[in-house]
Write an enzyme that holds these catalytic residues in place. Structure first.
Site, PDB file in Angstrom:
ATOM      1  N   GLN A 176       0.831  -1.199   0.000  1.00 12.99           N
ATOM      2  CA  GLN A 176       0.000   0.000   0.000  1.00 12.99           C
ATOM      3  C   GLN A 176       0.875   1.262   0.000  1.00 12.99           C
ATOM      4  O   GLN A 176       1.820   1.371   0.787  1.00 12.99           O
ATOM      5  CB  GLN A 176      -0.913   0.022   1.232  1.00 12.99           C
ATOM      6  CG  GLN A 176      -2.012  -1.020   1.213  1.00 12.99           C
ATOM      7  CD  GLN A 176      -3.140  -0.682   0.243  1.00 12.99           C
ATOM      8  OE1 GLN A 176      -3.079   0.314  -0.473  1.00 12.99           O
ATOM      9  NE2 GLN A 176      -4.160  -1.520   0.209  1.00 12.99           N
ATOM     10  N   CYS A 390     -10.662  -2.832  -3.374  1.00 11.50           N
ATOM     11  CA  CYS A 390     -10.282  -1.562  -3.991  1.00 11.50           C
ATOM     12  C   CYS A 390     -11.194  -1.241  -5.171  1.00 11.50           C
ATOM     13  O   CYS A 390     -10.991  -0.236  -5.864  1.00 11.50           O
ATOM     14  CB  CYS A 390      -8.825  -1.604  -4.452  1.00 11.50           C
ATOM     15  SG  CYS A 390      -8.451  -2.914  -5.627  1.00 11.50           S
TER      16      CYS A 390
END
Length: 467
Positions: A176, A390
């Protein structure tokens, strides 16, 4: 036509990344090799990536404070088709000198840990997982902007920190970009998972192991599944770096191994489970995690990252990914006494070592494979699932298959040839749900959006499903 602007004053791009982007832009303008043209599918220079690694103890609650960057990796993506090797080598050397000089001449000097080149020959934007990747030696800059004859041995990775754990990041491994927000995301997922010492946690699409490792102290055993061999090598190394012994990682596609892994761990003799989670050494944990994908009916994906003959300092990616292939078909670390149990004795010891089985999934934008959804839906021991997404569209589609009540009989879906061509993800999911084996559906309990991408229309979604 889409235009790409300079990242100056963009709030999502760090000042360090902007400086490197400017230096690279200046260099390619002086290069005799052209920039990639997608419409003409020609050109050499394609993409420039900056990956940053924070210094430890940088998880500040202050929104205005910028984290200190301790390590930094640069990746230049090229298309070498039609370019002679001598020309490529000369330009890569010039690129390394230009970037090293920009780092040394900045005030304060910029960190520069590793430089890689990725050769992507296809026309797609995303490079395939096996695209050749090799390190470029970084020259040492001396006073006056000159370079020493000897170059620094290239590093094969950088490191970053999440929840006070140190993570090794190889060039193509997913990690991330907003690590401060990721800490809160993983903490939320752990809270909703309601983990405990008797919980068996499956971390599907685990990448470098960030979710499983940050939650390992809350669970009895964590089993991570990931198809990228370099990412699994990073995950195993990350467990060693942080002295975490109750995490194991399998290198394979989740759809190929999830059903076998569920059966394996939920029918594990008590002695074996105790040996793994309580008394196993580092070597035992590593060896047990190296179950071959062929043992589960697939060859998996053990492709290592391609490198040239330049040696990467420390543990190389190639070395660690090669280790993933040296997998035995039997799990060591099990006592001789256990191995000598009779079949009746084994059946008596099929235990409730793990009273709860929880799954956390963090799939790519395309969502979970239908085979994975089927395995999760039809296994009766799975009562809680935390889905990190996501892409809300594929989350909805996957939730339809996980949560649609069974009709009482399995329908074999038939239709006109090409009849589903214009269906969206949700439509396809409804059709697949009709052929789902009779099983208890999950129910969506709660969901929350986590803004990992400020100033954009994108966010992460966390959903808790139970049954």
């Amino acid at each position: 036509m889409t235009a790409v602007e300079e990242p100056t004053n963009c709030p999502n791009v760090s000042a360090i990344a902007c400086q490197y982007a400017s230096a690279f832009q200046k260099f390619i303008r002086s290069s005799p090799l052209p920039v990639w043209n997608k419409h003409q599918t020609s050109g050499f220079w394609r993409l420039f990536t900056v990956r940053e690694g924070r210094a430890p103890n940088q998880a500040s609650d202050s929104d205005s404070e910028q984290p200190k960057i301790a390590e930094l990796m640069l990746i230049a993506q090229v298309c070498s088709k039609g370019v002679e090797e001598d020309m490529r080598s000369s330009e890569f050397k010039r690129m390394a000198e230009a970037l090293a000089l920009a780092a040394a001449s900045a005030s304060p000097p910029l960190p520069l840990t590793a430089l890689f080149v990725q050769d992507h020959l296809d026309i797609s934007n995303a490079a395939p997982f096996d695209a050749p990747l090799f390190p470029i030696p970084l020259p040492k800059v001396v006073e006056g902007g000159n370079f020493e004859d000897e170059c620094k041995e290239p590093e094969g990775q950088i490191h970053d920190y999440i929840s006070n754990l140190r993570f090794r990041i190889s060039p193509t491994a997913f990690f991330q970009v907003n690590t401060v927000a990721a800490e809160r995301l993983y903490s939320l997922a752990g809270d909703w998972a309601s983990l405990g010492p008797t919980t068996l946690l499956f971390d599907i699409c685990c990448g470098t192991g960030t979710i499983g490792l940050t939650l390992a102290h809350r669970a009895g055993l964590v089993v991570g599944i990931e198809m990228s061999a370099p990412a699994v090598a990073d995950a195993q190394r990350n467990a060693e770096i942080n002295a975490i012994k109750n995490c194991k990682f399998v290198c394979a596609k989740a759809e190929d191994v999830i059903d076998s892994l569920l059966k394996e761990y939920l029918e594990m003799p008590a002695e074996m489970a105790s040996d793994i989670s309580d008394n196993a050494s580092d070597k035992d944990i590593d060896d047990i995690s190296k179950k071959s994908a062929s043992e589960y009916g697939t060859q998996g994906n053990n492709s290592s990252v391609s490198t040239n003959d330049t040696k990467i300092k420390g543990d190389t990616i190639a070395k660690e990914t090669e280790d993933l292939g040296n997998m035995s078909s039997k799990s060591p670390g099990i006592s001789t006494e256990t191995n000598e149990l009779t079949e009746n004795k084994k059946e008596e010891n099929i235990m409730e070592r793990f009273r709860e089985v929880v799954v956390i999934v963090d799939p790519p934008r395309c969502g979970l494979h239908p085979v994975v959804i089927k395995a999760l839906r039809t296994h009766p021991c799975l009562r809680r699932l935390v889905y990190i997404s996501c892409n809300p569209e594929t989350l909805v589609a996957n939730a339809i298959e996980l949560c649609t009540p069974s009709t009482g009989k399995v329908e074999k879906v038939k239709g006109r040839r090409g009849g589903y061509r214009h269906m969206g993800n949700a439509g396809h999911a409804r059709q697949r749900a009709k052929s789902m084996p009779v099983s208890e559906p999950f129910c969506p309990v709660k969901a929350m959006a986590v803004d990992l991408f400020p100033h954009t229309s994108h966010c992460e979604m966390v959903m808790l499903l139970e049954r």
